[in-house]
Scaffold this motif. Sequence first.
Motif, PDB file in Angstrom:
ATOM      1  N   TYR A   1      10.145  27.103  33.381  1.00 46.78           N
ATOM      2  CA  TYR A   1       9.895  28.460  32.339  1.00 46.78           C
ATOM      3  C   TYR A   1       8.509  28.506  32.126  1.00 46.78           C
ATOM      4  CZ  TYR A   1      14.954  27.460  31.690  1.00 46.78           C
ATOM      5  OH  TYR A   1      16.307  26.970  31.933  1.00 46.78           O
ATOM      6  N   PRO A   2       8.018  29.872  31.671  1.00 41.49           N
ATOM      7  CA  PRO A   2       6.540  29.940  31.580  1.00 41.49           C
ATOM      8  C   PRO A   2       5.686  29.060  30.737  1.00 41.49           C
ATOM      9  CG  PRO A   2       7.793  31.990  31.297  1.00 41.49           C
ATOM     10  CD  PRO A   2       8.740  30.858  31.482  1.00 41.49           C
ATOM     11  N   HIS A   3       6.138  28.538  29.564  1.00 41.67           N
ATOM     12  CA  HIS A   3       5.466  27.817  28.580  1.00 41.67           C
ATOM     13  C   HIS A   3       6.054  26.626  28.355  1.00 41.67           C
ATOM     14  CE1 HIS A   3       3.730  31.578  27.731  1.00 41.67           C
ATOM     15  NE2 HIS A   3       4.957  32.266  27.606  1.00 41.67           N
ATOM     16  N   LYS A   4       6.871  25.976  29.042  1.00 40.07           N
ATOM     17  CA  LYS A   4       7.540  24.681  28.867  1.00 40.07           C
ATOM     18  C   LYS A   4       7.483  24.045  30.215  1.00 40.07           C
ATOM     19  CE  LYS A   4      11.710  27.170  27.634  1.00 40.07           C
ATOM     20  NZ  LYS A   4      12.759  27.590  26.567  1.00 40.07           N
ATOM     21  N   VAL A   5       7.395  22.669  30.065  1.00 35.27           N
ATOM     22  CA  VAL A   5       7.527  21.751  31.070  1.00 35.27           C
ATOM     23  C   VAL A   5       8.815  20.748  30.884  1.00 35.27           C
ATOM     24  CG1 VAL A   5       5.534  22.086  32.624  1.00 35.27           C
ATOM     25  CG2 VAL A   5       5.599  20.699  30.435  1.00 35.27           C
ATOM     26  N   LEU A   6       9.338  20.100  31.941  1.00 36.54           N
ATOM     27  CA  LEU A   6      10.093  18.966  31.440  1.00 36.54           C
ATOM     28  C   LEU A   6       9.706  17.767  32.488  1.00 36.54           C
ATOM     29  CD1 LEU A   6      13.105  17.966  31.011  1.00 36.54           C
ATOM     30  CD2 LEU A   6      13.836  18.804  33.535  1.00 36.54           C
ATOM     31  N   PHE A   7       9.391  16.857  31.512  1.00 38.59           N
ATOM     32  CA  PHE A   7       8.617  15.731  32.020  1.00 38.59           C
ATOM     33  C   PHE A   7       9.591  14.421  32.273  1.00 38.59           C
ATOM     34  CE2 PHE A   7       4.142  13.280  30.958  1.00 38.59           C
ATOM     35  CZ  PHE A   7       4.232  12.773  32.191  1.00 38.59           C
ATOM     36  N   LEU A   8       9.742  13.836  33.356  1.00 41.62           N
ATOM     37  CA  LEU A   8      10.741  12.937  33.657  1.00 41.62           C
ATOM     38  C   LEU A   8       9.982  11.579  33.466  1.00 41.62           C
ATOM     39  CD1 LEU A   8      12.949  14.500  36.619  1.00 41.62           C
ATOM     40  CD2 LEU A   8      12.970  14.618  33.802  1.00 41.62           C
ATOM     41  N   VAL A   9       9.903  11.029  32.326  1.00 36.97           N
ATOM     42  CA  VAL A   9       9.014   9.986  32.016  1.00 36.97           C
ATOM     43  C   VAL A   9       9.617   8.387  32.190  1.00 36.97           C
ATOM     44  CG1 VAL A   9       7.500  11.178  30.610  1.00 36.97           C
ATOM     45  CG2 VAL A   9       9.519  10.202  29.469  1.00 36.97           C
ATOM     46  N   SER A  10      11.042   8.350  32.577  1.00 38.84           N
ATOM     47  CA  SER A  10      11.494   7.361  32.621  1.00 38.84           C
ATOM     48  C   SER A  10      12.557   7.135  33.748  1.00 38.84           C
ATOM     49  CB  SER A  10      12.296   6.857  31.062  1.00 38.84           C
ATOM     50  OG  SER A  10      13.319   5.712  31.464  1.00 38.84           O
ATOM     51  N   ARG A  11      12.694   6.102  34.313  1.00 35.67           N
ATOM     52  CA  ARG A  11      13.594   6.137  35.443  1.00 35.67           C
ATOM     53  C   ARG A  11      15.090   5.435  34.756  1.00 35.67           C
ATOM     54  NH1 ARG A  11      11.617   4.395  41.018  1.00 35.67           N
ATOM     55  NH2 ARG A  11      10.256   2.819  39.871  1.00 35.67           N
ATOM     56  N   ASP A  12      15.104   5.025  33.742  1.00 34.19           N
ATOM     57  CA  ASP A  12      16.192   3.917  33.345  1.00 34.19           C
ATOM     58  C   ASP A  12      17.066   4.731  32.302  1.00 34.19           C
ATOM     59  OD1 ASP A  12      18.067   1.891  33.402  1.00 34.19           O
ATOM     60  OD2 ASP A  12      16.570   0.489  32.495  1.00 34.19           O
ATOM     61  N   CYS A  13      18.419   4.351  32.150  1.00 33.60           N
ATOM     62  CA  CYS A  13      19.217   4.850  31.032  1.00 33.60           C
ATOM     63  C   CYS A  13      19.844   3.833  30.667  1.00 33.60           C
ATOM     64  CB  CYS A  13      20.170   5.862  31.469  1.00 33.60           C
ATOM     65  SG  CYS A  13      19.708   7.587  31.647  1.00 33.60           S
ATOM     66  N   ALA A  14      20.220   3.629  29.100  1.00 29.63           N
ATOM     67  CA  ALA A  14      20.764   2.631  28.450  1.00 29.63           C
ATOM     68  C   ALA A  14      22.169   2.420  29.339  1.00 29.63           C
ATOM     69  CB  ALA A  14      21.089   2.610  27.030  1.00 29.63           C
ATOM     70  N   THR A  15      22.900   3.390  29.313  1.00 29.72           N
ATOM     71  CA  THR A  15      24.458   3.387  29.838  1.00 29.72           C
ATOM     72  C   THR A  15      24.508   4.906  30.550  1.00 29.72           C
ATOM     73  OG1 THR A  15      25.408   2.494  27.986  1.00 29.72           O
ATOM     74  CG2 THR A  15      26.648   4.198  29.302  1.00 29.72           C
ATOM     75  N   ALA A  16      25.039   4.575  32.017  1.00 32.73           N
ATOM     76  CA  ALA A  16      25.194   5.816  32.852  1.00 32.73           C
ATOM     77  C   ALA A  16      26.245   6.692  32.505  1.00 32.73           C
ATOM     78  CB  ALA A  16      25.278   5.278  34.239  1.00 32.73           C
ATOM     79  N   CYS A  17      26.096   7.961  32.490  1.00 35.29           N
ATOM     80  CA  CYS A  17      27.123   8.892  32.267  1.00 35.29           C
ATOM     81  C   CYS A  17      27.750   9.215  33.530  1.00 35.29           C
ATOM     82  CB  CYS A  17      26.585  10.238  31.802  1.00 35.29           C
ATOM     83  SG  CYS A  17      26.008  10.035  30.134  1.00 35.29           S
ATOM     84  N   ARG A  18      28.991   9.682  33.907  1.00 33.65           N
ATOM     85  CA  ARG A  18      29.428   9.621  35.315  1.00 33.65           C
ATOM     86  C   ARG A  18      29.297  11.124  35.800  1.00 33.65           C
ATOM     87  NH1 ARG A  18      29.370   5.072  36.842  1.00 33.65           N
ATOM     88  NH2 ARG A  18      30.099   6.108  38.888  1.00 33.65           N
ATOM     89  N   TYR A  19      29.015  11.705  34.680  1.00 31.66           N
ATOM     90  CA  TYR A  19      28.787  13.318  34.965  1.00 31.66           C
ATOM     91  C   TYR A  19      27.268  13.609  35.223  1.00 31.66           C
ATOM     92  CZ  TYR A  19      28.250  12.979  29.980  1.00 31.66           C
ATOM     93  OH  TYR A  19      27.906  12.687  28.638  1.00 31.66           O
ATOM     94  N   CYS A  20      26.414  12.886  34.961  1.00 29.02           N
ATOM     95  CA  CYS A  20      25.144  12.999  35.123  1.00 29.02           C
ATOM     96  C   CYS A  20      24.571  14.096  36.085  1.00 29.02           C
ATOM     97  CB  CYS A  20      24.077  11.700  35.419  1.00 29.02           C
ATOM     98  SG  CYS A  20      22.563  12.082  35.419  1.00 29.02           S
ATOM     99  N   THR A  21      23.913  15.159  35.714  1.00 25.54           N
ATOM    100  CA  THR A  21      23.326  16.010  36.656  1.00 25.54           C
ATOM    101  C   THR A  21      22.180  15.292  37.449  1.00 25.54           C
ATOM    102  OG1 THR A  21      23.309  17.690  34.719  1.00 25.54           O
ATOM    103  CG2 THR A  21      21.541  18.038  36.511  1.00 25.54           C
ATOM    104  N   ARG A  22      21.397  14.347  37.260  1.00 23.93           N
ATOM    105  CA  ARG A  22      20.436  13.771  38.082  1.00 23.93           C
ATOM    106  C   ARG A  22      20.722  12.492  38.809  1.00 23.93           C
ATOM    107  NH1 ARG A  22      17.033  15.043  33.416  1.00 23.93           N
ATOM    108  NH2 ARG A  22      16.557  17.334  33.749  1.00 23.93           N
ATOM    109  N   ALA A  23      22.194  12.429  39.554  1.00 18.50           N
ATOM    110  CA  ALA A  23      22.710  11.318  40.132  1.00 18.50           C
ATOM    111  C   ALA A  23      21.915  11.231  41.192  1.00 18.50           C
ATOM    112  CB  ALA A  23      24.168  11.870  40.435  1.00 18.50           C
ATOM    113  N   HIS A  24      21.068  12.180  41.756  1.00 19.37           N
ATOM    114  CA  HIS A  24      19.955  12.067  42.815  1.00 19.37           C
ATOM    115  C   HIS A  24      18.914  11.249  42.499  1.00 19.37           C
ATOM    116  CE1 HIS A  24      18.386  15.484  40.656  1.00 19.37           C
ATOM    117  NE2 HIS A  24      17.405  15.482  41.381  1.00 19.37           N
TER     118      HIS A  24
END
Length: 349
Positions: A121-144
Motif C-alpha cells: 500500500y502506498p503509505h504503509k509497510v508490513l515489517f516481519l520482525v519475528s519468526r516465532d509465534c507462541a502457539t501455531a494457528c492451523r489456519y495461518c496465512t504464512r504457513a510458508h
Amino acid sequence: MTARSSVRPIPAIHGGAPVPLPLWRDWRWQLAHRLRTPEALSAALPLTPAERRALAAPAAWRMPLLLTPYTASLLSTLPPSHPLRRAHLPDLREARHAPAEYPDPLGEDAHQVAPHLIHAYPHKVLFLVSRDCATACRYCTRAHLPPCPGCPPPDPDPALRWIAAHPEITDVLLSGGDPLLLPDETLDALLTSLRAIPHVRLLRIGTKVPATLPMRITPALVRILRKHRPLWLSLHFTHPDELTPETKKSLRLLLDAGLPLCSQTVLLRHVNDDESTLRALFENLVLNGVKPYYLHYTDAAQGTAHFRSPIPRGRSLLRALNGTVPGYAIPLFMQDTPGGGGKHPLGPS
Ligand SMILES: *Cc1c(COP(=O)(O)O)cnc(C)c1O
C-alpha cells in the motif's frame, strides 16, 4: 459462554509434577516448555480418535505442532468437541490442496522491497520482525514461513534503511511471527530505530500473545510500548472462550498504558461462524476495551479449505448482529485478494 476461571497448569506438562506458579507465570518458561510433539500433546490432553489420527501423520500438517502450556491447559478445561481445538490441533484435511489455494496467498514475496519488509500500500509497510509465534494457528496465512521456535530474529537493518529512505512511509505495522516474542531489549531497540525516522508517524504491532501467552504482557514490556506511542496493537482473537481472566488482565495492562487495542478475527467454519459465538466474541471484546477491527474471510492459503466459511455466510452473520450489539462491536468483513491485490471490504453493508 466466556471462560471465567483462571487457566491453571496441568501437571502432565511438567513430567507429571506440579508446576510452581512463579514458573507458570514466567513467559520465558512458557516458551521453553511449549508442546511440540504428538507425545507431549497426548500426555497433556485426552485426544479424540480423529485428533490421534492427525497427530500420527505429521507429513499431512501444514504447520508445525506448537502450543504454549497455557494454551494446552486452556484446551484441557474445555470439552473435547470445543472449536478452539480445531484452531490449534492438526487435522488430516490440511494435506488437501484445493484449486486456487497458494503457498503465499497474499503475494507477499512479490511485494517484498527489503528482507522481511512488504510494501503493498502506498503509505504503509508490513515489517516481519519475528519468526516465532507462541502457539501455531492451523489456519495461518504464512504457513510458508512457519514458526521457528528459538531461532534468532531476522536482521532488521536493511528494512530500517529502506523505510528511512522512503519518506512516503508513515505507517509501520510490525508482524511476523509475533513481534512480542522478541526480548524486551530487542523490541525496544527496534521501536527506537523506527521512532528515529522522522516520517514514521504511526506504529502498530500485530500480536496474538494476549490470547496464547498473556503472561508476556509484563509491566516492563508495557513501559517499553508506552514510550513509543502513538502505538496501536492489533490483537488476534478467534473465540470468546479465549477471554480468560489472565487474558483480560493483559488487556487492562495495555489499556492502562494508553495503547489503543483492536482485534482481528478470521471467520472459520465450525469454529466461530455462528451468530452466538461472534456475538459473544465481539461484545466481550468491546467490554474489555478492544475494538473488533477486521473479520477476515479465510485467505487462500494451501490446506485451509476445511476452514473456509462462505462469503454470504459472513455477510449474513454481520447483518444479524447489526442493531443488536453496540455499533463498536461490528468489524469490517475483509477479503485479502489472492496474489497481492490488497484488502477490500465485503461488508457489513
Ligand atoms: C493488512 C496489511 C496492512 C495494514 O492494513 P490496514 O488495512 O491499514 O490495517 C499493511 N500492509 C500489508 C501488506 C497488509 O497486508
